[in-house]
Design a protein around this motif. Structure first.
Motif, PDB file in Angstrom:
ATOM      1  N   LEU A  19     -13.423  18.981  24.150  1.00 23.05           N
ATOM      2  CA  LEU A  19     -12.455  19.512  25.099  1.00 23.05           C
ATOM      3  C   LEU A  19     -11.166  19.942  24.409  1.00 23.05           C
ATOM      4  CD1 LEU A  19     -12.846  17.072  28.130  1.00 23.05           C
ATOM      5  CD2 LEU A  19     -14.035  19.205  27.657  1.00 23.05           C
ATOM      6  N   ALA A  20     -10.730  19.186  23.419  1.00 20.95           N
ATOM      7  CA  ALA A  20      -9.506  19.532  22.700  1.00 20.95           C
ATOM      8  C   ALA A  20      -9.655  20.868  21.968  1.00 20.95           C
ATOM      9  CB  ALA A  20      -9.137  18.428  21.715  1.00 20.95           C
ATOM     10  N   ASP A  21     -10.815  21.093  21.368  1.00 17.68           N
ATOM     11  CA  ASP A  21     -11.058  22.357  20.674  1.00 17.68           C
ATOM     12  C   ASP A  21     -11.113  23.525  21.649  1.00 17.68           C
ATOM     13  OD1 ASP A  21     -11.161  20.966  18.284  1.00 17.68           O
ATOM     14  OD2 ASP A  21     -13.343  20.780  18.332  1.00 17.68           O
ATOM     15  N   ALA A  22     -11.750  23.310  22.789  1.00 22.70           N
ATOM     16  CA  ALA A  22     -11.830  24.359  23.807  1.00 22.70           C
ATOM     17  C   ALA A  22     -10.444  24.675  24.362  1.00 22.70           C
ATOM     18  CB  ALA A  22     -12.756  23.927  24.936  1.00 22.70           C
ATOM     19  N   ALA A  23      -9.660  23.653  24.594  1.00 27.51           N
ATOM     20  CA  ALA A  23      -8.303  23.851  25.116  1.00 27.51           C
ATOM     21  C   ALA A  23      -7.462  24.644  24.128  1.00 27.51           C
ATOM     22  CB  ALA A  23      -7.657  22.500  25.412  1.00 27.51           C
ATOM     23  N   GLU A  24      -7.574  24.319  22.858  1.00 26.11           N
ATOM     24  CA  GLU A  24      -6.825  25.045  21.832  1.00 26.11           C
ATOM     25  C   GLU A  24      -7.281  26.501  21.750  1.00 26.11           C
ATOM     26  OE1 GLU A  24      -6.223  24.880  17.024  1.00 26.11           O
ATOM     27  OE2 GLU A  24      -6.582  23.006  18.103  1.00 26.11           O
ATOM     28  N   GLU A  25      -8.571  26.727  21.840  1.00 26.83           N
ATOM     29  CA  GLU A  25      -9.119  28.091  21.771  1.00 26.83           C
ATOM     30  C   GLU A  25      -8.564  28.991  22.876  1.00 26.83           C
ATOM     31  OE1 GLU A  25     -11.679  31.240  20.573  1.00 26.83           O
ATOM     32  OE2 GLU A  25     -11.372  29.323  19.559  1.00 26.83           O
ATOM     33  N   PHE A  26      -8.363  28.432  24.066  1.00 26.26           N
ATOM     34  CA  PHE A  26      -7.902  29.216  25.212  1.00 26.26           C
ATOM     35  C   PHE A  26      -6.432  28.995  25.544  1.00 26.26           C
ATOM     36  CE2 PHE A  26     -12.465  29.163  25.662  1.00 26.26           C
ATOM     37  CZ  PHE A  26     -12.716  30.477  25.926  1.00 26.26           C
ATOM     38  N   SER A  27      -5.734  28.270  24.699  1.00 21.22           N
ATOM     39  CA  SER A  27      -4.306  28.000  24.885  1.00 21.22           C
ATOM     40  C   SER A  27      -4.006  27.378  26.247  1.00 21.22           C
ATOM     41  CB  SER A  27      -3.493  29.281  24.700  1.00 21.22           C
ATOM     42  OG  SER A  27      -3.675  29.813  23.423  1.00 21.22           O
ATOM     43  N   VAL A  28      -4.815  26.399  26.610  1.00 24.59           N
ATOM     44  CA  VAL A  28      -4.593  25.623  27.832  1.00 24.59           C
ATOM     45  C   VAL A  28      -4.639  24.147  27.448  1.00 24.59           C
ATOM     46  CG1 VAL A  28      -5.584  27.381  29.354  1.00 24.59           C
ATOM     47  CG2 VAL A  28      -7.050  25.581  28.461  1.00 24.59           C
ATOM     48  N   SER A  29      -4.337  23.281  28.390  1.00 31.99           N
ATOM     49  CA  SER A  29      -4.371  21.846  28.095  1.00 31.99           C
ATOM     50  C   SER A  29      -5.780  21.285  28.329  1.00 31.99           C
ATOM     51  CB  SER A  29      -3.375  21.098  28.994  1.00 31.99           C
ATOM     52  OG  SER A  29      -3.816  21.120  30.329  1.00 31.99           O
ATOM     53  N   VAL A  30      -6.007  20.125  27.727  1.00 35.05           N
ATOM     54  CA  VAL A  30      -7.269  19.419  27.953  1.00 35.05           C
ATOM     55  C   VAL A  30      -7.401  19.084  29.439  1.00 35.05           C
ATOM     56  CG1 VAL A  30      -8.547  17.293  27.454  1.00 35.05           C
ATOM     57  CG2 VAL A  30      -7.373  18.508  25.610  1.00 35.05           C
ATOM     58  N   LYS A  31      -6.274  18.774  30.068  1.00 35.31           N
ATOM     59  CA  LYS A  31      -6.281  18.447  31.500  1.00 35.31           C
ATOM     60  C   LYS A  31      -6.803  19.634  32.319  1.00 35.31           C
ATOM     61  CE  LYS A  31      -3.353  16.151  34.852  1.00 35.31           C
ATOM     62  NZ  LYS A  31      -2.042  15.541  35.075  1.00 35.31           N
ATOM     63  N   THR A  32      -6.449  20.861  31.924  1.00 34.79           N
ATOM     64  CA  THR A  32      -6.934  22.052  32.623  1.00 34.79           C
ATOM     65  C   THR A  32      -8.450  22.168  32.491  1.00 34.79           C
ATOM     66  OG1 THR A  32      -4.854  23.225  32.321  1.00 34.79           O
ATOM     67  CG2 THR A  32      -6.812  24.571  32.701  1.00 34.79           C
ATOM     68  N   ILE A  33      -8.971  21.928  31.299  1.00 37.85           N
ATOM     69  CA  ILE A  33     -10.423  21.985  31.087  1.00 37.85           C
ATOM     70  C   ILE A  33     -11.102  20.920  31.947  1.00 37.85           C
ATOM     71  CG2 ILE A  33     -12.282  21.784  29.400  1.00 37.85           C
ATOM     72  CD1 ILE A  33     -10.605  24.223  28.871  1.00 37.85           C
ATOM     73  N   ARG A  34     -10.535  19.712  31.976  1.00 38.71           N
ATOM     74  CA  ARG A  34     -11.110  18.640  32.808  1.00 38.71           C
ATOM     75  C   ARG A  34     -11.085  19.007  34.292  1.00 38.71           C
ATOM     76  NH1 ARG A  34     -12.181  13.878  30.320  1.00 38.71           N
ATOM     77  NH2 ARG A  34     -11.281  13.564  28.262  1.00 38.71           N
ATOM     78  N   ARG A  35     -10.009  19.666  34.737  1.00 39.61           N
ATOM     79  CA  ARG A  35      -9.926  20.111  36.140  1.00 39.61           C
ATOM     80  C   ARG A  35     -11.025  21.118  36.452  1.00 39.61           C
ATOM     81  NH1 ARG A  35      -4.102  21.525  35.588  1.00 39.61           N
ATOM     82  NH2 ARG A  35      -3.041  19.560  35.783  1.00 39.61           N
ATOM     83  N   ARG A  36     -11.260  22.036  35.538  1.00 39.31           N
ATOM     84  CA  ARG A  36     -12.288  23.060  35.758  1.00 39.31           C
ATOM     85  C   ARG A  36     -13.683  22.436  35.800  1.00 39.31           C
ATOM     86  NH1 ARG A  36      -9.046  24.421  37.971  1.00 39.31           N
ATOM     87  NH2 ARG A  36      -7.302  25.666  37.303  1.00 39.31           N
ATOM     88  N   ILE A  37     -13.902  21.392  35.010  1.00 38.74           N
ATOM     89  CA  ILE A  37     -15.178  20.669  35.081  1.00 38.74           C
ATOM     90  C   ILE A  37     -15.290  19.981  36.439  1.00 38.74           C
ATOM     91  CG2 ILE A  37     -16.498  18.734  34.140  1.00 38.74           C
ATOM     92  CD1 ILE A  37     -15.275  19.469  31.382  1.00 38.74           C
ATOM     93  N   ALA A  38     -14.223  19.337  36.879  1.00 35.33           N
ATOM     94  CA  ALA A  38     -14.222  18.601  38.152  1.00 35.33           C
ATOM     95  C   ALA A  38     -14.438  19.525  39.346  1.00 35.33           C
ATOM     96  CB  ALA A  38     -12.919  17.827  38.317  1.00 35.33           C
ATOM     97  N   ASP A  39     -13.842  20.727  39.313  1.00 36.13           N
ATOM     98  CA  ASP A  39     -13.998  21.627  40.463  1.00 36.13           C
ATOM     99  C   ASP A  39     -15.259  22.483  40.387  1.00 36.13           C
ATOM    100  OD1 ASP A  39     -13.427  23.854  38.834  1.00 36.13           O
ATOM    101  OD2 ASP A  39     -11.409  24.144  39.621  1.00 36.13           O
ATOM    102  N   GLY A  40     -16.030  22.335  39.299  1.00 38.25           N
ATOM    103  CA  GLY A  40     -17.310  23.031  39.206  1.00 38.25           C
ATOM    104  C   GLY A  40     -17.234  24.427  38.601  1.00 38.25           C
TER     105      GLY A  40
END
Length: 71
Positions: A19-40
């Motif tokens: 998740l940290a690598d994905a967040a860095e790749e898209f210039s967003v936070s890890v929390k944003t990636i986790r939110r997107r997983i949670a909302d489907g």
């Protein structure tokens, strides 16, 4: 016979990243990636105790083309 990620039709298409690598790749936070997983919006894959995401899927789902005002 061992299958790779691209051979498994129900799984990820590309390679899985942390998740940290994905967040860095898209210039967003890890929390944003986790939110997107949670909302489907994005699929999270559990590998042992770790959660991974497919970068190709993230690119498809998170990157939005903004229409130009000019024709």
């Amino acid at each position: 016979m061992r299958t790779t990620n691209t051979e498994n039709r129900s799984g990820p298409r590309g390679h899985l990243v942390a998740l940290a690598d994905a967040a860095e790749e898209f210039s967003v936070s890890v929390k944003t990636i986790r939110r997107r997983i949670a909302d489907g919006t994005v699929t999270g894959y559990r590998v042992g105790r770790l959660i991974r995401v497919d970068l190709d899927e993230l690119r498809d789902r998170l990157a939005i083309t903004i229409p130009s005002a000019r024709p």
